[in-house]
Motif scaffolding. Structure first.
Motif, PDB file in Angstrom:
ATOM      1  N   ASP A  30       0.842  -7.076  -5.861  1.00 19.78           N
ATOM      2  CA  ASP A  30       1.196  -6.187  -7.136  1.00 19.78           C
ATOM      3  C   ASP A  30       0.058  -5.971  -8.308  1.00 19.78           C
ATOM      4  OD1 ASP A  30       3.401  -5.188  -5.976  1.00 19.78           O
ATOM      5  OD2 ASP A  30       4.716  -6.872  -6.877  1.00 19.78           O
ATOM      6  N   ASN A  67      -4.392   0.192  -0.565  1.00 18.11           N
ATOM      7  CA  ASN A  67      -4.467   1.440  -1.394  1.00 18.11           C
ATOM      8  C   ASN A  67      -5.840   1.516  -1.960  1.00 18.11           C
ATOM      9  OD1 ASN A  67      -3.798  -0.217  -3.632  1.00 18.11           O
ATOM     10  ND2 ASN A  67      -1.588   0.415  -3.414  1.00 18.11           N
ATOM     11  N   ASP A 113       0.192  -1.577  -0.900  1.00 23.40           N
ATOM     12  CA  ASP A 113      -0.379  -2.560  -1.765  1.00 23.40           C
ATOM     13  C   ASP A 113      -0.579  -3.937  -0.925  1.00 23.40           C
ATOM     14  OD1 ASP A 113       2.552  -3.833  -1.599  1.00 23.40           O
ATOM     15  OD2 ASP A 113       2.572  -2.864  -3.891  1.00 23.40           O
ATOM     16  N   VAL A 164      -6.383  -1.126  -4.838  1.00 18.78           N
ATOM     17  CA  VAL A 164      -7.011  -2.669  -4.352  1.00 18.78           C
ATOM     18  C   VAL A 164      -8.360  -2.478  -3.947  1.00 18.78           C
ATOM     19  CG1 VAL A 164      -6.681  -4.312  -2.674  1.00 18.78           C
ATOM     20  CG2 VAL A 164      -4.563  -3.357  -3.506  1.00 18.78           C
ATOM     21  N   THR A 190      -2.074  -3.262  -9.008  1.00 21.35           N
ATOM     22  CA  THR A 190      -2.251  -2.625  -7.754  1.00 21.35           C
ATOM     23  C   THR A 190      -1.009  -2.157  -7.136  1.00 21.35           C
ATOM     24  OG1 THR A 190      -2.216  -4.661  -6.607  1.00 21.35           O
ATOM     25  CG2 THR A 190      -4.335  -3.904  -7.353  1.00 21.35           C
ATOM     26  N   ASP A 191      -0.142  -2.190  -7.575  1.00 25.38           N
ATOM     27  CA  ASP A 191       1.461  -2.065  -7.005  1.00 25.38           C
ATOM     28  C   ASP A 191       1.474  -0.721  -6.686  1.00 25.38           C
ATOM     29  OD1 ASP A 191       4.286  -2.254  -6.512  1.00 25.38           O
ATOM     30  OD2 ASP A 191       4.393  -1.112  -7.952  1.00 25.38           O
TER      31      ASP A 191
END
Length: 712
Positions: free
Chosen positions: A82, A132, A78, A135, A73-74
């Motif tokens: 990450d 973001n 975020d 996520v 998910t970085d």
């Protein structure tokens, strides 16, 4: 060169080994679609950091490289997380923050700890719109796990450095874990851990075990070579000490740490080691071969040593790990214990047999405190009371068909409803923490307090109806609540029900002449009033940074909230009004083809390359290699059929061409789901999925009304 310079050089060399390992594992899997406008150096650094987060999940959860890469998910927004991962067999949530350094000198300080904890709080508050898109794709599953009474959160710090965490940062995380509750565990992976993983990846995966059976064992050769007998627990502890998680390569899950059942195993080994083999279900080991070495006469049942090649524990991972932990603390007790082990050879076994054994041995029913309720005569009396006085059904044995809502209820629903109706708010907290807590039958246990003096069928049924009415009212309100308010409404259902009982429900609950339907009609208004008082009280009493999940699981906090809410609600003129609003509709991401065509991101005629995943490569790689044109397509700016296949010149949709290729290759075991945009790649730019995601994030940034976290 001084000692410090030598150490620095050595760390840099180790970092290079780890980078090579990460590249081998994750090249082509890690999403770098947001890096196409960055320099090569920046892209390589981001790849290394994301791959570090991915391999951390792989090491801790046993997931595949593909699954680990998909967890990343970085990026911008975020919120310090990450990667997000899950356990395959438990409601566990893994949140990773990774720090990469080419020199092997990365550290994890206060700033990193605060970001990670901030992300956890945002998830706990259901503020998914602040994250973001990477996520947000996890939102539904994260929400489901956080709502589970058995939820556990793992905070993972992955750092390319030897001194992984600064003391102050570690204390921050440990304090936050304590605030969240016992369901949070912290894991720190540092340079030595990743170096070990890189080293292990280059070694043969075969595990060789030695097992000594002192006597009274059984063997059979048909349909598969197998041996069953007792093995000293101390020897089992040595298996785990030597091989660690490699023992469980074919298991559906790795050891889960010191969960309550595993703590029970350790306690049995401490308190009654001689009886351990009676209380434990045992271990199942599959292996490639079994070799026997007798100490005396070679007869069945005589003392023997088994040498196993290619061994793996497919059932009993928790037992093996718990024996190891117990041996570390109580070695003199563990050596007096034995455990039953089944050794099964896979020599000449049919394809798929190993998996079948693993599935079958891990899907047998667990017996817990809930099951022993069926032995209590009170439950039978309640069932009879339901039938005679209400003409409804009440089921209390696990496996019985639960009646429809209008026809009756189960003992689980009854226990939760009675807990909410009890004058002590702490029982609602027990129901939130885990329904297992409601079956404790000690003198002070919840089950005794709820069923010790048999409640009437009328009291139970009306309590259940009130609980259902509160849940329905909250369900209607929830879409109009945002963020932390929505989280409080979700997590506080049982306490809200308790407060409704305290306000109206206790009077006349056992009186057949009471106007109960009238009370149920009042529930929506009561729920709004209770929520209006409860939502600000959570922040006033425990702070805006308090974890919502913990608040409604802790008996002390629930008692404190209940009393404060009742005090607020007693003053009608000062009772606050519940503020609700229609939440903004989330923007739905269009399909990759539609996005790419709308933005004319790719020129007509651009060559696109099919990069199959590892499974597809093994299944159809030989067929693709027969004609290199089968790998190639050219782009056509048509959202419906954007790919022209070089092998036949026809136009296809992105997923449609992959399905066509699979069909032409006669891949009969092909998946029904296709993620085509991930596997069509423009060399030097990324996959179609990467390019579309970058466009979508760019649109989101342009539409944003507030500055975004840079993620740096």
């Amino acid at each position: 060169m001084g000692a410090g310079e030598n150490a620095g050089t050595a760390r840099g060399q180790v970092a290079e080994v780890i980078r090579d390992f990460l590249t081998r594992e994750y090249a082509g899997l890690i999403d770098l679609g947001d890096m196409h406008q960055r320099s090569t150096f920046e892209s390589e650094q981001v790849f290394a950091s994301r791959a570090l987060a991915a391999v951390s999940l792989q090491l801790l959860t046993g997931c595949s490289p593909d699954e680990a890469a998909a967890s990343i998910t970085d990026g911008r927004d975020d919120q310090g997380i990450d990667a997000i991962g899950y356990s395959s067999s438990a409601p566990d949530l893994w949140l990773v923050q990774a720090k990469w350094s080419d020199r092997g000198t990365a550290g994890f300080g206060v700033d990193g700890a605060l970001k990670l904890l901030h992300g956890l709080r945002q998830l706990d508050n259901r503020d998914f719109d602040r994250f973001n898109n990477r996520v947000q794709r996890h939102a539904a599953r994260v929400r489901d796990i956080l709502e589970s009474p058995e939820c556990r959160v793992h905070l993972v710090v992955a750092v390319m450095g030897e001194q992984a965490t600064k003391e102050q940062a570690r204390r921050l995380i440990e304090q936050a874990a304590a605030d969240f509750g016992s369901e949070v565990e912290c894991h720190v992976l540092a340079l030595p851990d990743f170096h070990s993983a890189a080293h292990q990846s280059s070694l043969p995966r075969s595990v060789e075990l030695v097992a000594t059976l002192p006597g009274s064992w059984l063997a059979r050769d048909f349909p598969h070579r197998a041996v069953v007998g007792l093995v000293d627990a101390g020897e089992v502890a040595l298996w785990y000490e030597e091989h660690g998680a490699r023992l469980f390569d074919r298991n559906i899950r790795n050891p889960l740490g010191m969960t309550p059942p595993n703590l029970g195993i350790v306690e049995t080994l401490r308190a009654a080691p001689e009886n351990f083999w009676c209380f434990n279900n045992g271990i199942t080991v599959l292996c490639d071969s079994i070799k026997t070495e007798f100490f005396s006469r070679p007869v069945e049942g005589a003392p023997v040593r088994l040498r196993l090649t290619g061994a793996t524990v497919v059932n009993g991972a928790q037992t093996v790990a718990s024996i190891y932990y117990a041996h570390d603390t109580y070695p003199e007790n563990v050596v007096r214990a034995s455990v039953q082990v089944r050794f099964i050879s896979l020599a000449n076994a049919p394809e798929g047999f190993a998996r079948s054994v693993g599935v079958a041995t891990n899907t047998q029913h667990h017996t817990g405190s809930r099951d022993f309720v069926a032995l209590d005569d009170v439950q039978g009396h309640i069932r009879d009371d339901f039938r005679t006085s209400l003409d409804k059904e009440y089921v209390f044995r696990r496996g019985e068909l639960v009646p429809t809502p209008a026809a009756g209820c189960s003992v689980e629903e009854a226990a939760v409803a009675l807990a909410c109706g009890h004058p002590d708010a702490s029982l609602s907290a027990l129901g939130n923490a885990s329904t297992e807590r409601l079956w404790e039958a000690t003198s002070e246990g919840a089950y005794t307090r709820l069923f010790g003096r048999q409640p009437s069928a009328l009291q139970i049924w009306r309590s259940v109806l009130l609980l259902r009415a509160v849940r329905e009212a909250l369900h209607e309100l929830r879409p109009r609540l945002n963020g932390r308010s929505a989280a409080i409404a979700e997590r506080g259902t049982l306490l809200v029900t308790h407060l409704v009982f305290r306000l109206r429900g206790a009077e006349g609950i056992d009186d057949p002449d009471a106007e109960w339907d009238q009370l149920l009609d009042e529930v929506p208004g009561l729920v709004r009033s209770v929520l209006a008082a409860l939502i600000p009280l959570v922040d006033d009493l425990f702070g805006r940074n308090s974890f919502v999940a913990t608040t409604f699981r802790e008996t002390g906090r629930c008692h404190q909230l209940a009393e404060a809410a009742l005090h607020t609600l007693a003053d009608v003129e000062r009772t606050p009004q519940l503020v609700v609003a229609s939440p903004p509709k989330p923007r739905r991401r269009p399909g990759s083809a539609r996005l790419l065509v709308a933005h004319r991101r790719i020129l007509d005629g651009t060559q696109v390359l099919y990069q199959p995943g590892s499974v597809e490569e093994a299944a159809i790689g030989h067929w693709l290699d027969e004609d290199p044109l089968r790998y190639l397509a050219t782009w056509n700016n048509d959202a419906r059929q954007p790919l022209r296949w070089a092998a036949d010149g026809s136009l296809y949709s992105i997923n449609g061409l992959i399905r066509h290729i699979w069909q032409r290759a006669d891949w009969r075991e092909a998946w029904s789901a296709v993620q085509g945009p991930r596997y069509w790649v423009i060399p030097g730019e990324g996959s179609l999925s990467d390019l579309a995601e970058a466009l979508w994030e760019s649109e989101a940034l342009q539409d944003a009304e507030v500055p975004r976290d840079t993620g740096e």
